[in-house]
Write a protein that holds these residues in place. Structure first.
Motif, mmCIF file in Angstrom:
data_model
loop_
_atom_site.group_PDB
_atom_site.id
_atom_site.type_symbol
_atom_site.label_atom_id
_atom_site.label_comp_id
_atom_site.label_asym_id
_atom_site.label_seq_id
_atom_site.Cartn_x
_atom_site.Cartn_y
_atom_site.Cartn_z
ATOM 1 N N PHE A 170 -8.138 2.498 -1.220
ATOM 2 C CA PHE A 170 -6.942 2.828 -1.979
ATOM 3 C C PHE A 170 -5.806 3.329 -1.087
ATOM 4 O O PHE A 170 -4.638 3.010 -1.334
ATOM 5 C CB PHE A 170 -7.282 3.896 -3.032
ATOM 6 N N GLU A 171 -6.120 4.109 -0.072
ATOM 7 C CA GLU A 171 -5.079 4.636 0.799
ATOM 8 C C GLU A 171 -4.397 3.508 1.571
ATOM 9 O O GLU A 171 -3.161 3.491 1.716
ATOM 10 C CB GLU A 171 -5.676 5.650 1.765
ATOM 11 N N GLY A 172 -5.194 2.560 2.055
ATOM 12 C CA GLY A 172 -4.604 1.412 2.754
ATOM 13 C C GLY A 172 -3.721 0.595 1.831
ATOM 14 O O GLY A 172 -2.625 0.148 2.218
ATOM 15 N N ALA A 173 -4.146 0.376 0.592
ATOM 16 C CA ALA A 173 -3.335 -0.367 -0.366
ATOM 17 C C ALA A 173 -2.037 0.371 -0.660
ATOM 18 O O ALA A 173 -0.960 -0.240 -0.769
ATOM 19 C CB ALA A 173 -4.128 -0.597 -1.654
ATOM 20 N N ARG A 174 -2.120 1.696 -0.782
ATOM 21 C CA ARG A 174 -0.918 2.477 -1.071
ATOM 22 C C ARG A 174 0.089 2.379 0.059
ATOM 23 O O ARG A 174 1.293 2.232 -0.165
ATOM 24 C CB ARG A 174 -1.298 3.939 -1.302
ATOM 25 N N ARG A 175 -0.393 2.454 1.289
ATOM 26 C CA ARG A 175 0.503 2.378 2.445
ATOM 27 C C ARG A 175 1.150 0.991 2.542
ATOM 28 O O ARG A 175 2.338 0.868 2.866
ATOM 29 C CB ARG A 175 -0.275 2.698 3.714
ATOM 30 N N VAL A 176 0.357 -0.040 2.262
ATOM 31 C CA VAL A 176 0.916 -1.405 2.295
ATOM 32 C C VAL A 176 2.022 -1.550 1.252
ATOM 33 O O VAL A 176 3.122 -2.051 1.532
ATOM 34 C CB VAL A 176 -0.203 -2.438 2.068
ATOM 35 N N LEU A 177 1.741 -1.117 0.039
ATOM 36 C CA LEU A 177 2.716 -1.272 -1.041
ATOM 37 C C LEU A 177 3.924 -0.374 -0.836
ATOM 38 O O LEU A 177 5.056 -0.752 -1.202
ATOM 39 C CB LEU A 177 2.049 -0.953 -2.381
ATOM 40 N N GLY A 178 3.712 0.806 -0.239
ATOM 41 C CA GLY A 178 4.841 1.693 0.007
ATOM 42 C C GLY A 178 5.862 1.091 0.955
ATOM 43 O O GLY A 178 7.058 1.397 0.869
ATOM 44 N N SER A 179 5.419 0.228 1.855
ATOM 45 C CA SER A 179 6.349 -0.412 2.797
ATOM 46 C C SER A 179 6.965 -1.688 2.232
ATOM 47 O O SER A 179 7.978 -2.171 2.750
ATOM 48 C CB SER A 179 5.616 -0.732 4.099
ATOM 49 N N MET B 299 1.351 -9.471 0.343
ATOM 50 C CA MET B 299 0.973 -8.068 0.525
ATOM 51 C C MET B 299 0.527 -7.450 -0.797
ATOM 52 O O MET B 299 -0.371 -6.590 -0.834
ATOM 53 C CB MET B 299 2.148 -7.277 1.104
ATOM 54 N N GLY B 300 1.126 -7.874 -1.895
ATOM 55 C CA GLY B 300 0.675 -7.399 -3.192
ATOM 56 C C GLY B 300 -0.736 -7.852 -3.506
ATOM 57 O O GLY B 300 -1.557 -7.084 -4.044
ATOM 58 N N VAL B 301 -1.047 -9.113 -3.175
ATOM 59 C CA VAL B 301 -2.403 -9.623 -3.386
ATOM 60 C C VAL B 301 -3.391 -8.881 -2.485
ATOM 61 O O VAL B 301 -4.503 -8.528 -2.906
ATOM 62 C CB VAL B 301 -2.448 -11.143 -3.133
ATOM 63 N N LEU B 302 -2.996 -8.638 -1.221
ATOM 64 C CA LEU B 302 -3.861 -7.880 -0.308
ATOM 65 C C LEU B 302 -4.117 -6.467 -0.841
ATOM 66 O O LEU B 302 -5.241 -5.955 -0.751
ATOM 67 C CB LEU B 302 -3.218 -7.810 1.079
ATOM 68 N N ALA B 303 -3.089 -5.846 -1.375
ATOM 69 C CA ALA B 303 -3.262 -4.510 -1.930
ATOM 70 C C ALA B 303 -4.217 -4.531 -3.121
ATOM 71 O O ALA B 303 -5.060 -3.630 -3.277
ATOM 72 C CB ALA B 303 -1.911 -3.943 -2.349
ATOM 73 N N THR B 304 -4.117 -5.567 -3.940
ATOM 74 C CA THR B 304 -5.043 -5.694 -5.074
ATOM 75 C C THR B 304 -6.477 -5.849 -4.586
ATOM 76 O O THR B 304 -7.416 -5.248 -5.143
ATOM 77 C CB THR B 304 -4.636 -6.901 -5.935
ATOM 78 N N ILE B 305 -6.665 -6.635 -3.523
ATOM 79 C CA ILE B 305 -8.008 -6.816 -2.963
ATOM 80 C C ILE B 305 -8.519 -5.510 -2.368
ATOM 81 O O ILE B 305 -9.687 -5.129 -2.545
ATOM 82 C CB ILE B 305 -7.978 -7.943 -1.903
ATOM 83 N N LEU C 74 -7.031 6.837 -5.822
ATOM 84 C CA LEU C 74 -6.957 8.057 -5.014
ATOM 85 C C LEU C 74 -7.270 9.297 -5.861
ATOM 86 O O LEU C 74 -7.897 10.259 -5.376
ATOM 87 C CB LEU C 74 -5.566 8.191 -4.388
ATOM 88 N N ALA C 75 -6.849 9.263 -7.121
ATOM 89 C CA ALA C 75 -7.161 10.390 -8.002
ATOM 90 C C ALA C 75 -8.659 10.501 -8.246
ATOM 91 O O ALA C 75 -9.210 11.614 -8.361
ATOM 92 C CB ALA C 75 -6.418 10.227 -9.326
ATOM 93 N N GLY C 76 -9.330 9.388 -8.281
ATOM 94 C CA GLY C 76 -10.777 9.418 -8.476
ATOM 95 C C GLY C 76 -11.527 9.946 -7.277
ATOM 96 O O GLY C 76 -12.678 10.401 -7.419
ATOM 97 N N LEU C 77 -10.911 9.888 -6.083
ATOM 98 C CA LEU C 77 -11.567 10.390 -4.874
ATOM 99 C C LEU C 77 -11.367 11.890 -4.679
ATOM 100 O O LEU C 77 -12.039 12.493 -3.840
ATOM 101 C CB LEU C 77 -11.025 9.639 -3.643
ATOM 102 N N ASP C 78 -10.413 12.454 -5.414
ATOM 103 C CA ASP C 78 -10.156 13.889 -5.257
ATOM 104 C C ASP C 78 -11.276 14.715 -5.912
ATOM 105 O O ASP C 78 -11.872 14.308 -6.918
ATOM 106 C CB ASP C 78 -8.805 14.258 -5.891
#
Length: 775
Positions: A653-662, A640-646, A690-694
């Protein structure tokens, strides 16, 4: 004294004690302690499923006269003011001549119960005896001991009988001045006939008969051939059960006892075989094995020929000659079937199944095509045969092998636990010494479930509670597993210290020495990779080259560390080739699912490192799917960490954050600091994205950006802290550079400069630690 077949001074003293017991000279309170002492030193103990195995399987036949003092001095006799020790020594010193020794063995016949075949009238004989006299049944343990002692004494030639009498005098001599009463009995000297004839030390006739006694060593061990056999059988049991070599002290003692005696006992050749085999001296091992079975085939032990072939097969496999090992084990199976030796047959099939699983590629290369089709069919067959033959040890081991197969193939964890608890129930019910393998398997299971504290607890339980009874192999594996658990949290010195705590005698066994050497090398290699000490990595990799006989788990760890080194060094083409080669080998061997997932994760990580994350997406997703089905939680969190990096690289970024948060809360319980640091690093990248998208033009967007940046900095600091614990220098410096870039993007040039200087300082300190370590 020349080595007798059975009788020794110790056994003569036991016979005196038996005579006292039969004459009812013992109080009732002393009966059980005295009988226990006699039986423990006269009857060879045999293991029984109805009682626990004794702590000392061999009762030393060289016990001194002080052993009688320890037992008898605390027991009061029927005479006021005297202990049983006084009564015993009185009877010992009443044997005051060679003729009295003959009378002692002659009188032993009166201790045995009469039978119809005896020439004397049993009823008349009973009337002459005291009414409280105890008679021994001829088939009882004490009766058997007395009958054999009488028989062996009548077989002695005159010269051997005189030497036995002389040895008895030397053995009894320390008791001459224990009490005044004994001093009076001993005043006649060693022989009452010599005293009556006026012979004293110095006279020619006395010197001819007893002059040699002064030159004898009173501490010299006196053993019979029967004692030698029991001693060697105990050594064989220890060698086979613990898998270790003979300690140096015991080796010297055996050499001193067997050397001067001139005996050639066939068990001594088998002891030498096991000792040479464990020491890696294959030439001496083959020679001793051939010598042992040359003696065996000349006697009535020809039925044991299949065990010679079995030992030959195991030795050939350890030497890496799998073709010869298969030929020998096939001959073993055929011979065991012919002799209807089910124990040897089932053990041979179990060993063949183990070898086909541990070394599949080598066994296939040697022409082995499988025992009964699939491995599961083979285990079911072995389990059935073990139940039929009531071989509880084999049944317990087969149940554990079924649990290992379930874990290795990624099947149901509850089913693996069921097999393990069945094996545990059988181990407790039948008193089988299989605690080491059971606990190590529990440790493996909980490690795969991500419960590292339970995994370490089982290793500690094995070492502290069962260390003296488990095999040396299980003992070393528990130490090495604890060491690997320590380096997961960055405690490299503690892990190496655990390996150094292993008993130095384990290094005398070649297989154990190599195992400890590889584990030590892997720990040092992982530390050198994280410290970016490439010189040390090159030297360690050149010395860590597994061969055909290396443990498969260690071979995988070495190859995995080599891939990590190539990836960290930037040699991506070589790393990719190594991953492909290792994956092909694992697939061909139907290896452990954990190892195969590890190669998938290494490939996905490599794609991320070379800037092609999209190619690693499907690989990481497949690894995560298989790890979830097999309940390999640390592999799942890594995937899951590798998936979040990908996902971060692809802008999700939001999908990666949700994956890592769990995933992060669960990974924190595993205590793998490097895994936690990588997850925090990926999580910080998600918040930066996510900060770059704001939209900073609106107030809500500005607040959201500030919040995301502050969270990113928080997780960067956490990642840096965990990387620092594992001494991962390059990753720690990478987190510092992230802090510098964030400060620069905010327009704080001064803070960015401070972080850049901090980066340089950390790097220089890390390189300085490497240089100091090399010096």
């Amino acid at each position: 004294m020349a080595t007798s077949r059975y009788l020794t001074p110790q056994k003569i003293s036991l016979l005196v004690l038996v005579k006292l017991y039969c004459n009812s000279a013992l109080p009732s309170s002393a009966t059980i302690p005295i009988l226990s002492f006699i039986l423990s030193h006269s009857i060879t103990p045999h293991p029984s499923p109805a009682r626990a195995r004794p702590a000392r399987g061999f009762q030393d036949g060289t016990f001194s006269i002080r052993a009688f003092e320890d037992v008898l001095q605390a027991q009061a006799s029927s005479m006021p003011g005297r202990t049983l020790l006084d009564v015993f020594l009185k009877h010992m010193w009443e044997v005051n001549s060679f003729d009295a020794l003959h009378n002692l063995f002659t009188d032993l016949g009166g201790l045995l119960a009469r039978t119809r075949d005896d020439p004397e009238d049993g009823a008349a004989a009973d009337e002459e005896q005291p009414p409280d006299r105890i008679f021994l049944s001829r088939t009882s343990p004490l009766g058997t001991f007395v009958r054999r002692a009488r028989l062996e004494f009548t077989r002695l030639q005159f010269d051997d009988a005189i030497k036995l009498w002389s040895a008895f005098i030397i053995y009894r001599a320390p008791t001459a001045q224990w009490t005044k009463r004994i001093a009076g009995l001993a005043s006649a000297g060693v022989d009452i006939n010599a005293a009556e004839m006026g012979l004293e030390p110095g006279s020619r006739l006395y010197e001819v008969a007893y002059g040699h006694l002064e030159e004898e060593d009173p501490n010299k061990e006196t053993l019979s051939i029967d004692d030698f056999d029991r001693l060697l059988e105990f050594q064989l049991d220890q060698l086979q059960r613990l898998g270790s070599r003979i300690p140096d002290e015991m080796r010297v003692r055996l050499r001193n006892m067997l050397g001067p005696s001139g005996l050639v006992l066939r068990q001594s050749h088998l002891v030498k075989f096991f000792d040479a085999w464990k020491g890696g001296d294959y030439t001496s091992a083959f020679d001793s094995l051939h010598r042992y079975y040359d003696y065996a085939l000349q006697s009535r032990d020809k039925i044991h020929y299949q065990y010679a072939l079995l030992h030959m097969a195991i030795l050939q496999a350890d030497f890496g000659c799998f073709g010869e090992a298969i030929a020998a084990i096939n001959e073993t199976i055929a011979t065991a079937r012919e002799n209807q030796d089910m124990a040897c047959l089932n053990f041979s099939l179990s060993w063949l199944n183990h070898m086909s699983k541990a070394y599949p590629r080598q066994m296939k290369g040697a022409g082995y095509m499988g025992m009964l089709g699939s491995e599961r069919d083979g285990l079911i067959f072995l389990k059935q045969k073990a139940r039929e033959a009531k071989m509880h040890n084999l049944l317990s081991a087969t149940l554990l092998n079924e649990a290992k197969l379930s874990l290795a193939t990624g099947e149901s964890v509850p089913r693996a636990l069921e097999h393990m608890f069945q094996s545990s129930h059988l181990t407790i019910r039948e008193n089988i010494n299989n605690h080491g393998g059971w606990m190590l398997l529990h440790s493996t299971l909980y490690s795969r479930l991500g419960l590292s504290h339970l995994s370490s607890a089982y290793c500690d339980l094995l070492l502290h509670c069962y260390g003296a009874t488990t095999s040396t192999d299980d003992h070393i594996r528990a130490y090495c597993r604890s060491a690997f658990a320590a380096i997961q949290t960055g405690r490299y010195d503690e892990g190496l210290a655990l390996l150094e705590k292993i008993d130095a005698s384990a290094h005398r066994t070649l297989k154990f020495h190599q195992y400890i050497y590889y584990c030590t090398g892997i720990i040092n290699l992982k530390r050198a990779i994280r410290r970016t000490d490439w010189t040390a990595c090159s030297h360690l990799l050149s010395s860590l080259k597994p061969d055909a006989s290396t443990d498969p788990e260690l071979a995988f760890l070495i190859n995995e560390s080599r891939i990590d080194y190539l990836t960290a060094r930037g040699l991506f083409s070589e790393a990719f080739d190594a991953i492909e080669d290792q994956a092909a080998i694992l697939k061909e061997d139907s290896a452990d699912i954990l190892h195969r997932i590890g190669m998938l994760l290494a490939k996905a990580t490599l794609f991320c490192r070379v800037g092609k994350p999209e190619r690693g997406f499907s690989v990481a997703l497949r690894a995560a799917s298989v790890a979830f089905k097999a309940r390999l939680m640390p592999s799942l969190w890594t995937a899951m960490g590798v998936l979040a990096t990908i996902l971060n690289a692809l802008g999700e970024f939001e999908g990666a954050r949700r994956v890592l948060g769990s995933v992060v809360p669960q990974a924190l319980e595993h205590s793998d600091n490097n895994l936690i640091a990588s997850l925090y690093s990926a999580l910080s990248d998600s918040y930066i994205g996510l900060a770059g998208l704001d939209d900073p033009s609106s107030s809500s967007g500005a607040r959201s950006r500030a919040t995301n940046v502050s969270r990113a900095e928080l997780y960067i600091d956490r990642a840096r802290d965990y990387y620092k614990r594992t001494e991962d220098l390059s990753a720690e410096c990478e987190q510092i550079m992230k802090k510098a870039l964030l400060a620069k993007l905010r327009g704080d040039e001064k803070l960015a400069e401070e972080w850049a200087q901090n980066h340089n300082r950390v790097w220089e300190e890390g390189r300085l630690r490497v240089v100091d370590g090399e010096e």
